[in-house]
Scaffold this motif. Structure first.
Motif, PDB file in Angstrom:
ATOM      1  N   ASP A  11       0.842  -1.198   0.000  1.00  0.00           N
ATOM      2  CA  ASP A  11       0.000   0.000   0.000  1.00  0.00           C
ATOM      3  C   ASP A  11       0.879   1.250   0.000  1.00  0.00           C
ATOM      4  O   ASP A  11       1.945   1.273   0.607  1.00  0.00           O
ATOM      5  CB  ASP A  11      -0.905   0.024   1.234  1.00  0.00           C
ATOM      6  CG  ASP A  11      -1.903  -1.113   1.234  1.00  0.00           C
ATOM      7  OD1 ASP A  11      -2.404  -1.468   0.150  1.00  0.00           O
ATOM      8  OD2 ASP A  11      -2.189  -1.650   2.322  1.00  0.00           O
ATOM      9  N   HIS A  12       0.401   2.308  -0.664  1.00  0.00           N
ATOM     10  CA  HIS A  12       1.138   3.566  -0.688  1.00  0.00           C
ATOM     11  C   HIS A  12       1.188   4.180   0.702  1.00  0.00           C
ATOM     12  O   HIS A  12       0.250   4.080   1.481  1.00  0.00           O
ATOM     13  CB  HIS A  12       0.478   4.559  -1.655  1.00  0.00           C
ATOM     14  CG  HIS A  12       0.648   4.183  -3.084  1.00  0.00           C
ATOM     15  ND1 HIS A  12       1.862   4.176  -3.726  1.00  0.00           N
ATOM     16  CD2 HIS A  12      -0.256   3.791  -4.001  1.00  0.00           C
ATOM     17  CE1 HIS A  12       1.699   3.810  -4.978  1.00  0.00           C
ATOM     18  NE2 HIS A  12       0.425   3.560  -5.166  1.00  0.00           N
ATOM     19  N   VAL A  13       2.307   4.823   1.013  1.00  0.00           N
ATOM     20  CA  VAL A  13       2.522   5.466   2.306  1.00  0.00           C
ATOM     21  C   VAL A  13       2.111   6.934   2.194  1.00  0.00           C
ATOM     22  O   VAL A  13       2.485   7.622   1.244  1.00  0.00           O
ATOM     23  CB  VAL A  13       4.006   5.348   2.719  1.00  0.00           C
ATOM     24  CG1 VAL A  13       4.277   6.095   3.998  1.00  0.00           C
ATOM     25  CG2 VAL A  13       4.398   3.893   2.856  1.00  0.00           C
ATOM     26  N   PHE A  14       1.329   7.399   3.166  1.00  0.00           N
ATOM     27  CA  PHE A  14       0.873   8.786   3.221  1.00  0.00           C
ATOM     28  C   PHE A  14       1.090   9.348   4.621  1.00  0.00           C
ATOM     29  O   PHE A  14       1.219   8.600   5.582  1.00  0.00           O
ATOM     30  CB  PHE A  14      -0.632   8.883   2.894  1.00  0.00           C
ATOM     31  CG  PHE A  14      -0.980   8.524   1.486  1.00  0.00           C
ATOM     32  CD1 PHE A  14      -0.917   9.473   0.478  1.00  0.00           C
ATOM     33  CD2 PHE A  14      -1.365   7.235   1.158  1.00  0.00           C
ATOM     34  CE1 PHE A  14      -1.231   9.153  -0.825  1.00  0.00           C
ATOM     35  CE2 PHE A  14      -1.691   6.901  -0.138  1.00  0.00           C
ATOM     36  CZ  PHE A  14      -1.625   7.869  -1.134  1.00  0.00           C
ATOM     37  N   GLY A  15       1.096  10.672   4.728  1.00  0.00           N
ATOM     38  CA  GLY A  15       1.084  11.325   6.018  1.00  0.00           C
ATOM     39  C   GLY A  15       2.396  11.927   6.474  1.00  0.00           C
ATOM     40  O   GLY A  15       2.440  12.587   7.503  1.00  0.00           O
ATOM     41  N   SER A  16       3.454  11.729   5.731  1.00  0.00           N
ATOM     42  CA  SER A  16       4.748  12.273   6.146  1.00  0.00           C
ATOM     43  C   SER A  16       5.359  13.182   5.083  1.00  0.00           C
ATOM     44  O   SER A  16       6.572  13.321   5.001  1.00  0.00           O
ATOM     45  CB  SER A  16       5.720  11.135   6.461  1.00  0.00           C
ATOM     46  OG  SER A  16       5.256  10.375   7.547  1.00  0.00           O
ATOM     47  N   SER A  17       4.508  13.767   4.266  1.00  0.00           N
ATOM     48  CA  SER A  17       4.929  14.731   3.235  1.00  0.00           C
ATOM     49  C   SER A  17       6.046  14.177   2.366  1.00  0.00           C
ATOM     50  O   SER A  17       5.903  13.127   1.781  1.00  0.00           O
ATOM     51  CB  SER A  17       5.327  16.061   3.863  1.00  0.00           C
ATOM     52  OG  SER A  17       4.234  16.609   4.553  1.00  0.00           O
TER      53      SER A  17
END
Length: 119
Positions: A11-17
Motif C-alpha cells: 500500500d502507498h505510504v501517506f502522512g509524512s509529506s
C-alpha cells in the motif's frame, strides 16, 4: 526520479509529506521494478498492453527457466535500470511461490531486491 514509498503490504505510504517518497535514489528505481513486476498485462485501465506477462510467459508449465527471460526483460525496460548484475530465481510449485533475488545497477547506484511472488 520521484516514487511514492510502499509498505510491506504494497500500500502507498501517506502522512509524512516528502518522507513518503524516494527521490533520485536506487530505492526509487527498485520500487518501480517491484511495481512493474506485480502489474499483470491488462490490469491497468490506462494502458492494457502494459504489464508483466504472467499468464503468457511465467505461470504454468514452461520449458526450463524461460520465465526468467520475461522477468529480466521487464526489469531492464524499467526507467532508471542500467543492467542486472545478479539474478536468481526459485520456484515452489506446491505453494505456487516464485522467489526472485537480483542486484540491479541503476542510474543512482546498485540495489539488491528480494521479491516473493505468490500466484
Amino acid at each position: 526520479m520521484r516514487y511514492r514509498k510502499q509498505d510491506q503490504d504494497g500500500d502507498h505510504v501517506f502522512g509524512s509529506s516528502a518522507n513518503d517518497f524516494y527521490v533520485d535514489s536506487a530505492e526509487a528505481v527498485a520500487q518501480s521494478v517491484k511495481t512493474r513486476l506485480n502489474l499483470w498485462i491488462g490490469e491497468w485501465f490506462a494502458d492494457t498492453s502494459d504489464g508483466t506477462g504472467w499468464n503468457q510467459a511465467v505461470l504454468g508449465k514452461k520449458a526450463g527457466n524461460l520465465y526468467e527471460l520475461a522477468l529480466r526483460q521487464r526489469v531492464l525496460e524499467t526507467q532508471g535500470v542500467l543492467s542486472i548484475e545478479d539474478f536468481e530465481s526459485q520456484t515452489d510449485p506446491n505453494i505456487r511461490k516464485l522467489t526472485v533475488t537480483m542486484t540491479i545497477n541503476t542510474i543512482y547506484g546498485t540495489y539488491s531486491l528480494d521479491e516473493e511472488i505468490n500466484r
